[in-house]
Write a protein that holds these residues in place. Structure first.
Motif, short mmCIF file in Angstrom:
data_model
loop_
_atom_site.label_atom_id
_atom_site.label_comp_id
_atom_site.label_asym_id
_atom_site.label_seq_id
_atom_site.Cartn_x
_atom_site.Cartn_y
_atom_site.Cartn_z
N LEU A 195 1.90 6.36 -7.16
CA LEU A 195 0.84 7.21 -7.70
C LEU A 195 1.20 8.68 -7.54
CD1 LEU A 195 -2.33 5.31 -6.42
CD2 LEU A 195 -1.64 5.62 -8.81
N ASN A 196 1.82 9.02 -6.45
CA ASN A 196 2.26 10.39 -6.22
C ASN A 196 3.41 10.77 -7.15
OD1 ASN A 196 4.49 11.98 -4.18
ND2 ASN A 196 2.53 12.96 -4.53
N ARG A 197 4.39 9.91 -7.23
CA ARG A 197 5.63 10.22 -7.97
C ARG A 197 5.43 10.12 -9.48
NH1 ARG A 197 8.35 6.69 -5.65
NH2 ARG A 197 8.21 5.04 -7.22
N GLU A 198 4.76 9.05 -9.93
CA GLU A 198 4.67 8.77 -11.36
C GLU A 198 3.44 9.38 -12.03
OE1 GLU A 198 4.89 4.55 -11.85
OE2 GLU A 198 6.69 4.35 -10.61
N ARG A 199 2.37 9.57 -11.26
CA ARG A 199 1.12 10.01 -11.88
C ARG A 199 0.60 11.32 -11.32
NH1 ARG A 199 -2.08 4.60 -13.74
NH2 ARG A 199 -0.24 3.29 -14.07
N GLY A 200 1.34 11.92 -10.41
CA GLY A 200 1.00 13.25 -9.94
C GLY A 200 -0.17 13.35 -8.99
N TYR A 201 -0.57 12.22 -8.38
CA TYR A 201 -1.67 12.28 -7.42
C TYR A 201 -1.24 13.07 -6.18
CZ TYR A 201 -4.53 8.61 -9.66
OH TYR A 201 -5.31 7.88 -10.52
N THR A 202 -2.15 13.87 -5.66
CA THR A 202 -1.95 14.56 -4.39
C THR A 202 -2.75 13.83 -3.32
OG1 THR A 202 -1.66 16.68 -5.50
CG2 THR A 202 -2.21 16.74 -3.16
N PHE A 203 -2.13 13.57 -2.18
CA PHE A 203 -2.79 12.82 -1.11
C PHE A 203 -2.81 13.62 0.18
CE2 PHE A 203 -1.25 9.37 -3.85
CZ PHE A 203 -2.35 8.53 -3.91
N CYS A 204 -3.89 13.47 0.93
CA CYS A 204 -3.92 13.84 2.34
C CYS A 204 -4.32 12.58 3.10
CB CYS A 204 -4.91 14.97 2.61
SG CYS A 204 -4.83 15.60 4.31
N VAL A 205 -3.51 12.19 4.08
CA VAL A 205 -3.62 10.87 4.69
C VAL A 205 -3.84 10.98 6.19
CG1 VAL A 205 -2.49 8.62 5.00
CG2 VAL A 205 -1.97 10.00 2.95
N ILE A 206 -4.96 10.44 6.68
CA ILE A 206 -5.14 10.21 8.11
C ILE A 206 -4.55 8.85 8.44
CG2 ILE A 206 -6.83 9.71 9.93
CD1 ILE A 206 -8.72 11.67 8.65
N GLU A 207 -3.72 8.79 9.46
CA GLU A 207 -3.10 7.50 9.79
C GLU A 207 -2.62 7.50 11.24
OE1 GLU A 207 -2.38 4.02 9.99
OE2 GLU A 207 -2.94 4.55 7.92
N HIS A 208 -2.76 6.34 11.89
CA HIS A 208 -2.27 6.16 13.26
C HIS A 208 -0.92 5.46 13.30
CE1 HIS A 208 -5.67 7.58 15.66
NE2 HIS A 208 -6.47 7.05 14.76
N ASP A 209 -0.53 4.82 12.22
CA ASP A 209 0.75 4.12 12.18
C ASP A 209 1.85 5.14 11.88
OD1 ASP A 209 3.07 2.69 11.26
OD2 ASP A 209 1.81 0.92 10.96
N MET A 210 2.62 5.48 12.92
CA MET A 210 3.61 6.55 12.76
C MET A 210 4.75 6.16 11.82
SD MET A 210 2.39 9.10 14.43
CE MET A 210 0.80 8.52 13.88
N ASP A 211 5.06 4.87 11.73
CA ASP A 211 6.08 4.42 10.78
C ASP A 211 5.63 4.71 9.36
OD1 ASP A 211 7.73 3.50 12.80
OD2 ASP A 211 6.96 1.46 12.73
N LEU A 212 4.35 4.44 9.07
CA LEU A 212 3.81 4.70 7.73
C LEU A 212 3.77 6.20 7.45
CD1 LEU A 212 2.56 3.53 5.16
CD2 LEU A 212 0.33 3.60 6.29
N VAL A 213 3.36 6.98 8.44
CA VAL A 213 3.34 8.43 8.27
C VAL A 213 4.74 8.95 7.97
CG1 VAL A 213 2.89 10.63 9.43
CG2 VAL A 213 1.30 8.74 9.72
N ILE B 206 0.84 -1.19 0.00
CA ILE B 206 0.00 0.00 0.00
C ILE B 206 0.88 1.25 0.00
CG2 ILE B 206 -1.62 1.34 1.40
CD1 ILE B 206 -2.82 -1.38 2.30
N ARG B 207 1.92 1.25 0.83
CA ARG B 207 2.83 2.39 0.88
C ARG B 207 3.48 2.62 -0.48
NH1 ARG B 207 6.78 0.55 4.26
NH2 ARG B 207 7.97 -0.08 2.43
N GLU B 208 3.95 1.54 -1.10
CA GLU B 208 4.61 1.66 -2.40
C GLU B 208 3.63 2.17 -3.47
OE1 GLU B 208 6.93 -1.11 -5.72
OE2 GLU B 208 6.30 -1.98 -3.81
N ALA B 209 2.38 1.69 -3.42
CA ALA B 209 1.39 2.13 -4.41
C ALA B 209 1.10 3.62 -4.27
CB ALA B 209 0.10 1.32 -4.25
N ILE B 210 0.97 4.10 -3.03
CA ILE B 210 0.73 5.53 -2.81
C ILE B 210 1.91 6.34 -3.31
CG2 ILE B 210 0.43 7.30 -1.03
CD1 ILE B 210 -1.04 5.12 0.63
N GLN B 211 3.12 5.90 -3.00
CA GLN B 211 4.31 6.63 -3.43
C GLN B 211 4.42 6.66 -4.94
OE1 GLN B 211 7.07 4.26 -1.10
NE2 GLN B 211 7.45 5.95 0.33
#
Length: 281
Positions: A195-213, A188-193
């Motif tokens: 999509l952001n890097r290769e396709r220009g998606y902008t994300f705002c992410v709510i998350e409790h896992d501080m490692d993922l954040v 999931i982390r790799e897919a988000i990265q």
């Protein structure tokens, strides 16, 4: 991309969000963290059009979208996911993706009867895109599985796939790591990265896992008791006393993703269980 300007929300005598302002820059992966009950999901719901703010404004690419319903925001390229995925459980993964694009000719009775050739051509193009999304997310092996049979992590990947079927520009992700095992969390982390890097998606992410954040987000905004209390890179927020105080209750170091004597190594999460379904965030 998104500007949140002095947004507040009251439910009767309860003020869930209090005068919150921050921006989500175009091309960023911006984090939104805070303890349960901080007002994060309420803020997301206002941005996504589920209900209007009591006061304040929300701008998308400089245009006021305050209070616009979700279907109109969908057509403007703003979509959101939920902590608990909302898949069509009795449809296959492939079918879940196929129903996403708006304005499909087959939905119109006139086209379905009299312009069947054009309907078939559009369906072929949609299927090609579905296959591309499945391959991108590495879930082709479950394409014909009922979505209700997927694991929690696979459902989160399907949620990402549905955003890809919309060509979204701004995606609000509500706890993409909740209830996901570490292997699928990495995907999931790799897919988000990507999509952001290769396709220009902008994300705002709510998350409790501080490692993922820490791995995904910069900057990160922190809410507590409905208010924005700090913003900045995660490396600075870990040392912020006000932020650490907001996470007290089970030990600030564990909750802020710092390894403790009982919780060391790369597999350590945020030191707390995932939020329960329906619990306010």
């Amino acid at each position: 991309m998104i500007q949140i300007q002095n947004v507040s929300k009251s439910f009767g005598g309860l003020q869930a969000v209090k005068d919150v302002s921050f921006e989500v820059a175009k091309g960023s992966v911006t984090g939104l963290i805070g303890p349960n009950g901080a007002g994060k999901s309420t803020l997301f719901n206002m941005v996504a059009g589920l209900f209007p703010p009591t006061s304040g404004r929300v701008l998308l690419e400089g245009k006021d979208i305050t209070g616009l319903p979700t279907h109109r925001l969908f057509h403007r390229g703003l979509v959101r996911t939920f902590q608990v995925p909302h898949e069509f459980s009795r449809m296959t993964v492939r079918e879940n993706l196929m129903v996403v694009p708006a304005g499909q000719r087959g939905e119109n009775l006139f086209h379905a009867w009299l312009r069947w050739g054009k309907v078939k051509e559009q369906d072929r193009q949609t299927l090609e895109k579905v296959d591309e999304v499945l391959a991108f997310l590495e879930i082709t092996h479950v394409a014909d599985e009922l979505a209700g049979n997927l694991s929690g992590g696979q459902k989160k990947l399907l949620d990402l796939g549905r955003t890809m079927m919309t060509d979204a520009r701004m995606v609000l992700l509500d706890e993409p790591g909740a209830g996901v095992n570490r292997t699928l969390l990495g995907k999931i982390r790799e897919a988000i990265q990507r999509l952001n890097r290769e396709r220009g998606y902008t994300f705002c992410v709510i998350e409790h896992d501080m490692d993922l954040v820490s791995a995904l987000c910069d900057p990160v905004h922190v809410m507590a008791n409905g208010e924005l209390i700090a913003s900045g890179p995660m490396s600075e927020l870990r040392r912020n006393e006000q932020v650490r105080e907001a996470y007290l209750g089970g030990g600030a170091s564990g909750r802020m993703g710092e390894p403790s004597a009982k919780n060391k190594g790369p597999s350590a999460g945020n030191g707390e269980p995932s939020a329960k379904n329906g619990e306010p965030t």
